[in-house]
Design a protein around this motif. Structure first.
Motif, mmCIF file in Angstrom:
data_model
loop_
_atom_site.group_PDB
_atom_site.id
_atom_site.type_symbol
_atom_site.label_atom_id
_atom_site.label_comp_id
_atom_site.label_asym_id
_atom_site.label_seq_id
_atom_site.Cartn_x
_atom_site.Cartn_y
_atom_site.Cartn_z
ATOM 1 N N ARG A 30 0.775 -1.050 0.048
ATOM 2 C CA ARG A 30 -0.044 0.080 0.134
ATOM 3 C C ARG A 30 0.892 1.578 0.128
ATOM 4 N N ILE A 31 0.433 2.112 -0.593
ATOM 5 C CA ILE A 31 1.019 3.741 -0.569
ATOM 6 C C ILE A 31 0.251 4.643 -0.021
ATOM 7 N N GLY A 32 0.796 5.244 0.959
ATOM 8 C CA GLY A 32 0.000 6.302 1.511
ATOM 9 C C GLY A 32 0.314 7.950 0.668
ATOM 10 N N ALA A 33 0.743 8.690 1.611
ATOM 11 C CA ALA A 33 0.848 10.178 1.110
ATOM 12 C C ALA A 33 2.257 9.976 0.013
ATOM 13 N N MET A 34 2.107 10.649 -1.062
ATOM 14 C CA MET A 34 3.206 10.912 -2.052
ATOM 15 C C MET A 34 3.360 12.491 -2.440
ATOM 16 N N GLY A 35 4.614 12.779 -2.499
ATOM 17 C CA GLY A 35 4.903 14.004 -2.782
ATOM 18 C C GLY A 35 6.175 14.421 -3.659
ATOM 19 N N TRP A 36 6.071 15.735 -3.771
ATOM 20 C CA TRP A 36 7.564 16.302 -4.398
ATOM 21 C C TRP A 36 8.063 17.372 -3.367
ATOM 22 N N TYR A 37 9.357 17.395 -3.553
ATOM 23 C CA TYR A 37 10.183 18.259 -2.750
ATOM 24 C C TYR A 37 11.189 18.814 -3.579
ATOM 25 N N LEU A 38 11.914 19.974 -3.331
ATOM 26 C CA LEU A 38 13.118 20.471 -4.056
ATOM 27 C C LEU A 38 14.319 20.640 -2.936
ATOM 28 N N ARG A 39 15.375 20.663 -3.695
ATOM 29 C CA ARG A 39 16.650 20.956 -2.866
ATOM 30 C C ARG A 39 16.724 22.465 -2.746
ATOM 31 N N VAL A 40 17.127 22.818 -1.536
ATOM 32 C CA VAL A 40 17.572 24.193 -1.154
ATOM 33 C C VAL A 40 18.738 24.197 -0.644
ATOM 34 N N PRO A 41 19.912 24.928 -1.373
ATOM 35 C CA PRO A 41 21.336 24.800 -0.949
ATOM 36 C C PRO A 41 21.332 25.084 0.609
ATOM 37 N N GLY A 42 22.273 24.299 1.294
ATOM 38 C CA GLY A 42 22.324 24.835 2.715
ATOM 39 C C GLY A 42 21.199 24.273 3.633
ATOM 40 N N GLN A 81 2.557 18.424 -12.715
ATOM 41 C CA GLN A 81 2.376 19.345 -13.646
ATOM 42 C C GLN A 81 2.824 20.706 -13.362
ATOM 43 N N MET A 82 3.786 21.140 -13.932
ATOM 44 C CA MET A 82 4.421 22.428 -13.733
ATOM 45 C C MET A 82 4.043 23.444 -14.971
ATOM 46 N N ASN A 83 3.450 24.461 -14.746
ATOM 47 C CA ASN A 83 2.934 25.599 -15.571
ATOM 48 C C ASN A 83 3.785 26.914 -15.035
ATOM 49 N N ASN A 84 3.801 27.734 -16.276
ATOM 50 C CA ASN A 84 4.309 29.054 -15.751
ATOM 51 C C ASN A 84 5.576 29.000 -15.039
ATOM 52 N N LEU A 85 6.478 28.359 -15.373
ATOM 53 C CA LEU A 85 7.749 28.061 -14.835
ATOM 54 C C LEU A 85 8.472 29.263 -14.769
ATOM 55 N N LYS A 86 9.157 29.657 -13.477
ATOM 56 C CA LYS A 86 9.932 30.856 -13.532
ATOM 57 C C LYS A 86 11.413 30.310 -13.004
ATOM 58 N N PRO A 87 12.335 31.127 -13.228
ATOM 59 C CA PRO A 87 13.840 30.687 -13.027
ATOM 60 C C PRO A 87 14.212 30.269 -11.458
ATOM 61 N N GLU A 88 13.234 30.936 -10.735
ATOM 62 C CA GLU A 88 13.350 30.736 -9.363
ATOM 63 C C GLU A 88 12.888 29.100 -8.986
ATOM 64 N N ASP A 89 12.333 28.467 -9.779
ATOM 65 C CA ASP A 89 11.563 27.148 -9.706
ATOM 66 C C ASP A 89 12.832 26.100 -10.253
ATOM 67 N N THR A 90 13.991 26.596 -10.725
ATOM 68 C CA THR A 90 15.132 25.956 -10.940
ATOM 69 C C THR A 90 15.479 25.201 -9.593
ATOM 70 N N SER A 91 15.584 23.813 -9.643
ATOM 71 C CA SER A 91 16.211 22.924 -8.572
ATOM 72 C C SER A 91 16.100 21.249 -8.952
ATOM 73 N N VAL A 92 16.813 20.649 -8.110
ATOM 74 C CA VAL A 92 16.486 19.359 -8.133
ATOM 75 C C VAL A 92 15.171 18.810 -7.472
ATOM 76 N N TYR A 93 14.314 18.305 -7.963
ATOM 77 C CA TYR A 93 13.047 17.736 -7.421
ATOM 78 C C TYR A 93 13.092 16.339 -7.228
ATOM 79 N N TYR A 94 12.537 15.978 -5.906
ATOM 80 C CA TYR A 94 12.631 14.857 -5.399
ATOM 81 C C TYR A 94 11.259 14.155 -4.874
ATOM 82 N N CYS A 95 10.957 13.010 -5.269
ATOM 83 C CA CYS A 95 9.795 12.314 -5.184
ATOM 84 C C CYS A 95 9.852 11.723 -3.735
#
Length: 123
Positions: A30-42, A81-95
């Motif tokens: 079974r799978i519970g919550a799923m999500g996306w996170y991004l890397r923030v330096p430091g 689904q990522m729309n209207n992307l901005k330069p500040e969205d740049t990162s590594v995204y983790y599932c």
């Protein structure tokens, strides 16, 4: 052994769109919550969006109205689904996902991370 495998990252111009996918595979009960996170330096990884097994959704304020999280329980897959992307969205995204493995059997959920996928927003 359970694995999360992301795909869909890449380079896109500001205002563009990308769709990230994350498929869970292995011995899964079974799978519970799923999500996306991004890397923030430091810092620790920051929440982008989460979705529970019942469909409850939460977004970071910075992505509300631009990103949409969804899941296909039959495929053990979560999407972003990522729309209207901005330069500040740049990162590594983790599932991320909470998973009860089938083997060995467990009453408890274990938290898993994918390897990350790079999203770069630049002209």
């Amino acid at each position: 052994q359970v694995q999360l495998v992301e795909s869909g990252g890449g380079l896109v111009q500001p205002g563009g769109s990308l769709r990230l996918s994350c498929a869970a595979s292995g011995s899964i009960l079974r799978i519970g919550a799923m999500g996306w996170y991004l890397r923030v330096p430091g810092k620790q990884r920051e929440l982008v969006a989460t979705i529970t097994s019942g469909g409850n959704i939460d977004y970071a304020d910075s992505v509300k109205g631009r990103f949409t999280i969804s899941r296909d329980n039959a495929k053990n897959t979560v999407y972003l689904q990522m729309n209207n992307l901005k330069p500040e969205d740049t990162s590594v995204y983790y599932c991320n996902a909470d998973i009860r493995p089938r083997s060995p059997p467990s009453y408890y959920y274990t938290n898993y991370w994918g390897q990350g996928t790079q999203v770069t927003v630049s002209s």
